[in-house]
Write an enzyme that holds these catalytic residues in place. Structure first.
Site, short mmCIF file in Angstrom:
data_model
loop_
_atom_site.label_atom_id
_atom_site.label_comp_id
_atom_site.label_asym_id
_atom_site.label_seq_id
_atom_site.Cartn_x
_atom_site.Cartn_y
_atom_site.Cartn_z
N LYS A 266 50.74 59.71 64.09
CA LYS A 266 50.25 58.34 64.32
C LYS A 266 51.35 57.32 64.06
O LYS A 266 51.54 56.37 64.82
CB LYS A 266 49.05 58.06 63.41
N SER A 373 43.42 37.12 42.77
CA SER A 373 44.55 36.86 43.66
C SER A 373 45.15 35.47 43.42
O SER A 373 46.35 35.26 43.64
CB SER A 373 44.09 36.98 45.12
N ARG A 375 45.61 33.94 40.54
CA ARG A 375 46.58 33.99 39.44
C ARG A 375 47.82 34.80 39.83
O ARG A 375 48.91 34.57 39.33
CB ARG A 375 45.91 34.59 38.19
N ARG A 376 47.64 35.73 40.75
CA ARG A 376 48.80 36.51 41.21
C ARG A 376 49.64 35.72 42.21
O ARG A 376 50.60 36.23 42.78
CB ARG A 376 48.35 37.84 41.83
N GLY A 382 40.09 35.41 48.38
CA GLY A 382 38.80 35.83 48.91
C GLY A 382 37.66 35.16 48.16
O GLY A 382 36.64 34.81 48.73
N ASP A 383 37.84 35.02 46.86
CA ASP A 383 36.84 34.33 46.04
C ASP A 383 37.57 33.75 44.83
O ASP A 383 38.79 33.86 44.72
CB ASP A 383 35.71 35.28 45.63
N VAL A 384 36.80 33.14 43.93
CA VAL A 384 37.41 32.57 42.74
C VAL A 384 36.81 33.28 41.52
O VAL A 384 35.59 33.29 41.35
CB VAL A 384 37.14 31.05 42.64
N ASP A 446 32.88 33.88 40.87
CA ASP A 446 32.44 34.69 39.73
C ASP A 446 32.86 33.94 38.47
O ASP A 446 33.98 33.43 38.39
CB ASP A 446 33.14 36.05 39.72
N ASN A 469 45.64 47.87 38.40
CA ASN A 469 44.76 48.29 37.31
C ASN A 469 44.58 49.81 37.28
O ASN A 469 44.56 50.42 36.22
CB ASN A 469 43.38 47.64 37.44
#
Ligand code: DCP
Ligand code: CA
EC number: 2.7.7.7
Length: 530
Positions: A266, A373, A375-376, A382-384, A446, A469
């Site tokens: 592939k 993401s 903080r990175r 995508g969200d907080v 969240d 992680n």
């Protein structure tokens, strides 16, 4: 690596406390058609015939229950279902569970009985218990205490938490070996581990034209619940990203770790033609495209998607009008487009500011830190994920309910997905927010409140990435330690995958201290974006 859009695994475990029994009324309605609505189960496929497995899954969903496609030890399962001849040690070995069992494990014949009698039968006589020292002080876990916060987060997409569930031990071992190979670069020394390296690679991805196509393949396989193909492709992507030069031959691809002959085919096809026929085939399959779309609904996984498809539903509008949706899926369908859209990091910062201000108004000195993401350092999120704590070690306790009430009153929080999830001393809210003003989108948010003595480990965990992680956890295992969002423990004794000694907590007041104990160099968040 960012996990699948706004939906993530249950990050915090345990369930069943009475305080949680305030779930939206909708979820508690039990009609004849939904007598299994309190179930949020995982069925261990080992030993269960494929056809029977499919029937069990379909029937549970048909009668209002939820079936998680992947095992994730942090989820709030109501029951783990196993084939009648499987015992607890074998189950734990297959699932790579090495801590004390926190789930109600029940024989599959109980599920068959419920389905036969069309009612939720008492599972006491079918329950498996772990052999352990009797603790006379510990309250007995009730069989039928169901966590009403069973969230249908079916799309758990953590391949390391998943398992092939093949019935032979040899396969289990091979899978473990296979998965670990992506987490460290084939060397026992700590400096070789993914988590010991900066994600800011000195070289850019020389094979992006290939990995982009392979990422699409992963998404497709995830939406059809073909986890092992998805995992195989993910491993190949990791390898290719690190490869210092553009692939220039089939042999070169084949020589790399995690890449076999078929994948090399592939890769070479893309390298030569810029296209992948298999992907084109997928893209032209109406069914696959629809399944992909349905699995993008918050609260729906591959099985629900399949069920909807089998019911003849084809569009999001169909779901809205004709599907039997639970509360979360209703929100997911209504806000489908908003949830698919990653927000610019500036918007995440604005959201953090609103929450921070409200939290400070309730408890001066409170810390509110957006992790994930954001903080990175990613440019889109995508969200907080907002982590809240208080340096005095106790005032954080006052904040959770007041903060959410305030934010709802001001209209900032518009929908709840999971009102309150507790593990140990941590509390988590999952919901939807919208900044004031015109043309604002609904965003997933969240809020996690943690005690200060768990802040170091919680920061590491919620900052991620998920891949980083996983690498940390594997490194811990090698050093007889364990790590989760609560604590870092040392002196853990494992026998196989079973933990026979839990170990002792090492104080880790800061993120730096976590890295130090693990004997790897500290990496700032933006270098953990693996
Ligand atoms: N996390 C984890 N394992 C998972 C899911 C999450 O360790 N299976 C941790 C690491 C993640 C953090 O929780 O970085 C937040 O989870 P998200 O799903 O929000 O992931 P990100 O914030 O990294 O990405 P996104 O921008 O898609 O939200
Ligand atoms: Ca996030």
């Amino acid at each position: 690596m960012s996990s699948k859009r706004s939906r993530k695994d249950a990050n915090i475990s345990e369930g069943g406390s009475s305080s949680k029994r305030i779930q939206l009324e909708e979820d508690n309605k039990v009609s004849e058609d939904s007598f299994l609505s309190a179930l949020n189960i995982f069925i261990l496929p080992a030993g269960i015939q494929k056809a029977r497995l499919t029937v069990l899954k379909t029937q549970v969903i048909r009668y209002g229950g939820r079936v998680q496609d992947m095992f994730d030890s942090t989820q709030n399962f109501s029951h783990i279902i196993v084939e009648d001849n499987i015992d607890i040690p074998r189950m734990k070995r297959i699932l790579k569970l090495d801590s004390a069992l926190e789930f109600t494990v029940v024989k599959s014949s109980w599920l068959s009985l419920c389905l036969r009698n069309k009612k939720l039968e008492n599972c006491e006589n079918y329950q498996l218990h772990e052999e352990k020292k009797v603790n006379l002080n510990s309250p007995k876990k009730e069989d039928n205490v169901i966590n009403p916060y069973n969230k249908s987060r079916e799309n758990a997409s953590d391949p390391v938490n998943s398992s092939d569930y093949e019935s032979s031990d040899e396969n289990e071992q091979n899978n473990e070996k296979d998965m670990t190979s992506t987490l460290h670069l084939k060397s026992p020394q700590t400096e070789k581990w993914i988590c010991a390296q900066s994600s800011k690679s000195p070289k850019p991805n020389m094979n992006k034209h290939i990995t982009d196509k392979l990422e699409e393949m992963v998404k497709t396989y995830e939406s059809t619940n073909d986890r092992w193909r998805a995992l195989g492709y993910q491993k190949a992507i990791q390898t290719l990203r690190r490869h210092p030069k553009e692939i220039s031959s089939w042999e070169e691809a084949k020589s790399l770790p995690s890449i076999g002959a078929r994948l090399a085919d592939k890769i070479w096809e893309i390298a030569q033609s810029g296209e992948l026929r298999k992907l084109k085939e997928f893209e032209s399959s109406e069914e696959l495209q629809i399944l992909k779309m349905f699995t993008n609904v918050w609260g729906a996984g591959p099985h629900t998607a399949q069920l909807w498809y089998q019911q003849g539903l084809r569009t999001i509008a169909d779901l809205q009008q004709k599907a039997h949706l639970n509360h979360q899926q209703k929100v997911g369908v209504r806000l489908y487009d908003d949830f698919l859209d990653r927000m610019p990091r500036e918007e995440a910062a604005e959201i953090e500011e609103v929450v921070k201000k409200a939290a400070e108004g309730i408890q001066p000195g409170i810390i509110a830190q957006t992790c994930g993401s954001y903080r990175r350092g990613q440019s889109t999120c995508g969200d907080v994920d907002i982590l809240i704590t208080h340096p005095d070690g106790k005032s954080h306790k006052n904040v959770f309910h007041k903060l959410l009430a305030n934010l709802k009153e001001s209209g900032f929080l518009t929908d709840d997905l999971v009102s309150a999830e507790e593990t140990g001393n941590q509390k988590k809210y999952m919901g939807v927010c919208k900044l004031p003003g015109q043309n604002r989108k609904h965003r997933r948010i969240d809020v996690i409140v943690v005690p200060y003595n768990e802040y170091g480990c919680a920061l590491v965990y919620f900052t991620g990435s998920a891949h980083f992680n996983r690498s940390l956890r594997h490194l811990c295992k090698k050093q007889n330690m364990s790590l989760n969002e609560h604590a870092l423990k040392q002196g853990v004794v494992r026998k196989g995958s079973e933990k026979i000694h839990e170990g002792t907590v090492v104080p880790t007041p800061t993120e730096e201290s976590v890295f130090k104990v693990l004997k790897i160099p500290y990496r700032p968040p933006e270098e953990r974006d693996h």
